[in-house]
Design an enzyme around this catalytic site. Structure first.
Site, PDB file in Angstrom:
ATOM      1  CE1 TYR A 185      10.966  32.420   1.302  1.00  0.00           C
ATOM      2  CE2 TYR A 185      10.459  30.085   1.551  1.00  0.00           C
ATOM      3  CZ  TYR A 185      10.584  31.211   0.750  1.00  0.00           C
ATOM      4  OH  TYR A 185      10.323  31.115  -0.586  1.00  0.00           O
TER       5      TYR A 185
ATOM      6  CG  MET B 205       6.640  24.059  -1.915  1.00  0.00           C
ATOM      7  SD  MET B 205       5.484  25.089  -2.831  1.00  0.00           S
ATOM      8  CE  MET B 205       4.513  25.825  -1.538  1.00  0.00           C
TER       9      MET B 205
ATOM     10  CE  LYS C 294      -0.289  -0.115   5.061  1.00  0.00           C
ATOM     11  NZ  LYS C 294      -1.106  -0.592   6.196  1.00  0.00           N
TER      12      LYS C 294
ATOM     13  NE  ARG D 262      -7.255   0.677  10.418  1.00  0.00           N
ATOM     14  CZ  ARG D 262      -6.015   0.435   9.962  1.00  0.00           C
ATOM     15  NH1 ARG D 262      -5.024   1.253  10.264  1.00  0.00           N
ATOM     16  NH2 ARG D 262      -5.758  -0.628   9.230  1.00  0.00           N
TER      17      ARG D 262
HETATM   18  C1  PLP Z   1      -0.471  -1.557   6.938  1.00  0.00           C
HETATM   19  C2  PLP Z   1      -1.058  -2.833   7.357  1.00  0.00           C
HETATM   20  C3  PLP Z   1      -0.252  -3.959   7.545  1.00  0.00           C
HETATM   21  C4  PLP Z   1       1.251  -3.912   7.485  1.00  0.00           C
HETATM   22  O1  PLP Z   1       1.759  -3.316   8.664  1.00  0.00           O
HETATM   23  P1  PLP Z   1       3.334  -3.178   8.917  1.00  0.00           P
HETATM   24  O2  PLP Z   1       3.431  -2.698  10.316  1.00  0.00           O
HETATM   25  O3  PLP Z   1       3.814  -2.166   7.945  1.00  0.00           O
HETATM   26  O4  PLP Z   1       3.932  -4.507   8.682  1.00  0.00           O
HETATM   27  C5  PLP Z   1      -0.886  -5.172   7.791  1.00  0.00           C
HETATM   28  N1  PLP Z   1      -2.225  -5.247   7.891  1.00  0.00           N
HETATM   29  C6  PLP Z   1      -3.033  -4.179   7.747  1.00  0.00           C
HETATM   30  C7  PLP Z   1      -4.503  -4.335   7.874  1.00  0.00           C
HETATM   31  C8  PLP Z   1      -2.480  -2.935   7.489  1.00  0.00           C
HETATM   32  O5  PLP Z   1      -3.277  -1.872   7.356  1.00  0.00           O
END
Ligand code: PLP
Length: 408
Positions: A299, A347, A55, A158
C-alpha cells in the site's frame, strides 16, 4: 416425508488457532530463567518466595502453554483479572496440578471477589471498592475468608492507597472476618529507566512506613504481613527491595526490562545473570515470486524495486501483532539470512525481500522473532524499530496465534 429439521441456531465454531504463523515457547529457556530468579530468591539469609506474573496471556507467550511449565516451579502466580485466576484453577484441574497460590493484582467487583474467595484465590485491594466487596461477602455466608493484600501507592501514581491514608481508610478491616489481610505490596515507577535509584529508595522508605502503619492499624505485630515490591528489574538490581516475595514477569520470559537494567546488573555483578528469550515467531510464506525491476510493493507504493526481486509474502500483519511501524524497517530471517521488510506492513500480510535467501528446493519458513542459524531478531530489535519496548512487542501478539511448546 418429514419436514427437514431447522438447523439449530448457529453456535459459533470454537476458534481454531491459525497455523499461518505460530509461536514457539522454548521450555528449556523458561526453566533456565526461573532458575535465575530462584537463585536470587535464595541468595540471602532466608529464602524468599518466587512469584510468576502471567498477566496479558503470559506476556503473549500463551497462558495455556506456559502454565504447566511455571506452575511446579514457582510459589505464587500473579494475574491482573479474576477471569485469568479462574482460568488457572481450570487449567490446574485439566493438568492434574495441585492448587497453587494465585493473586489477582488488578481489580475485582463484589461478585468476582466472591468467586475468588470460593476458588481460594487472593486479591489485591487498592481503592475504596474493598468496602463493597466486604458487604457482598457478608451476604454470602459459607464462603471461606478472602485473603487480601493491600496495595500502597508509594510513587507510581497508579493504583493503591497513599500510605498516610491507611489508618483512616483501612481501620474497619481490623474487625472483618470476611477479608483476611495477609500481605502488603507496592510497585516501582522508575527502576528500569535509570541506573541510579534515588526515586526507588524514596519509594522503599514510604513502603516501610506504610506497611508499619497498616500493621498497627490492623492491630497485628510488625513484620507479620507478607511484603512484596520487586518486579524483574528491582529483583535483579535492587537487593533491598526483595522483601518476602519476588513478582517477576518479563525476566521469566528471558527479556531484560531495559538496557539500563542490564547495565546496572553488570555494575552490581561482574558475572551477571543470563536470561534466555523464550519466544520465537515463525511462518511459512504464502507466496514466493520474482517481480521485475521497477515494481512497487504494498500500500502507498512506498517501496520500489531497483532490480528484479524475489519476494515472499508472509501471512502475518498488524492484526497478529506485527506492528505497522516495522514497515520498511524490520528484518525477518530466512535460511539464516536477514531479509528486509519491503514497504508497509499490512493487516494480514508483510512482504520481504528473499532474493539472497530463497532456496527453491526447500519450503520457505521465515522467523519474525527469534534465531535462525547465527542470526537473531530479538524482541528488543523489533521494539527499537517500532519505537516501543519489548514488553509491548510480546504482550500484543494475537491470542489467536497457535503456541507450541518446544525443547526441554
Ligand atoms: C506487571 C507487573 C509486575 C511484573 O513486572 P515485570 O517488569 O514484567 O517483571 C509486577 N508487579 C506488578 C504490580 C505488575 O503490574
Amino acid at each position: 416425508m418429514p419436514a427437514p429439521r431447522a438447523a439449530p441456531l448457529s453456535q459459533p465454531e470454537p476458534q481454531l488457532p491459525t497455523v499461518a504463523s505460530w509461536l514457539e515457547v522454548d521450555a528449556a529457556a523458561l526453566v533456565h530463567n526461573v532458575g535465575v530468579f530462584r537463585r536470587l530468591a535464595t541468595a540471602g539469609a532466608r529464602p524468599l518466595r518466587l512469584g510468576a506474573v502471567v498477566k496479558a496471556n503470559a506476556y503473549g507467550h500463551g497462558l495455556g502453554a506456559v502454565l504447566p511449565l511455571l506452575h511446579p516451579r514457582v510459589d505464587v502466580l500473579h494475574v491482573i483479572t479474576p477471569q485469568d485466576a479462574l482460568e488457572i484453577r481450570r487449567l490446574e484441574r485439566v493438568h492434574g496440578l495441585p492448587p497453587r497460590r494465585v493473586l489477582v493484582i488488578g481489580g475485582a467487583d463484589a461478585q468476582e471477589a466472591a468467586a475468588l474467595a470460593e476458588a481460594g484465590v487472593e486479591l489485591v485491594i487498592a481503592d475504596e471498592r474493598w468496602a463493597e466487596i466486604l458487604a457482598a461477602l457478608r451476604h454470602s455466608p459459607g464462603l471461606p475468608p478472602l485473603r487480601v493484600h493491600v496495595h500502597l501507592d508509594t510513587g507510581l501514581g497508579r493504583e493503591g492507597f497513599v500510605p498516610a491514608s491507611v489508618p483512616e481508610v483501612l481501620a474497619p478491616l481490623r474487625a472483618s472476618r470476611e477479608l483476611e489481610v495477609v500481605g502488603v505490596l507496592s510497585h516501582f515507577a522508575n527502576v528500569e529507566d535509570v541506573t541510579e535509584q534515588t526515586f526507588a529508595q524514596e519509594q522503599l522508605a514510604r513502603f516501610r512506613e506504610g506497611a508499619a502503619l497498616l500493621e498497627s492499624s490492623l492491630g497485628i505485630a510488625g513484620g507479620q504481613l507478607e511484603r512484596h515490591f520487586a518486579a524483574s528489574a528491582a529483583a535483579l538490581v535492587l537487593p533491598e527491595s526483595r522483601f518476602d516475595v519476588l513478582r517477576v514477569g518479563i525476566g521469566l520470559y528471558g527479556l531484560w526490562p531495559s538496557a539500563e537494567t542490564r547495565l546496572s546488573a553488570r555494575i552490581l555483578d561482574p558475572d551477571p545473570p543470563v536470561l534466555i528469550p523464550v519466544l520465537s515467531w515463525k511462518c511459512r510464506a504464502q507466496v514466493v515470486k520474482t517481480i521485475p525491476a521497477g515494481s512497487y510493493v504494498g500500500y502507498g507504493c512506498t517501496h520500489r524495486c531497483e532490480s528484479d526481486t524475489r519476494i515472499a509474502v508472509l501471512p502475518v500483519g498488524y492484526y497478529d501483532g506485527y506492528p505497522r511501524l516495522l514497515s520498511s524497517r524490520a528484518h525477518v530471517l530466512v535460511h539464516g539470512r536477514r531479509c528486509p521488510v519491503l514497504g508497509r506492513v499490512m493487516m494480514n500480510h508483510v512482504v520481504v525481500d528473499v532474493t539472497r535467501a530463497a532456496r527453491e528446493d526447500q519450503p520457505l519458513v521465515a522467523t519474525l522473532l527469534g534465531r535462525d542459524g547465527s542470526e537473531t531478531v530479538s524482541a528488543e530489535a523489533l521494539a527499537g524499530w517500532a519505537q516501543t519496548i519489548s514488553y509491548e512487542i510480546v504482550a500484543r501478539l494475537g491470542p489467536h496465534l497457535r503456541r507450541v511448546v518446544v525443547g526441554g
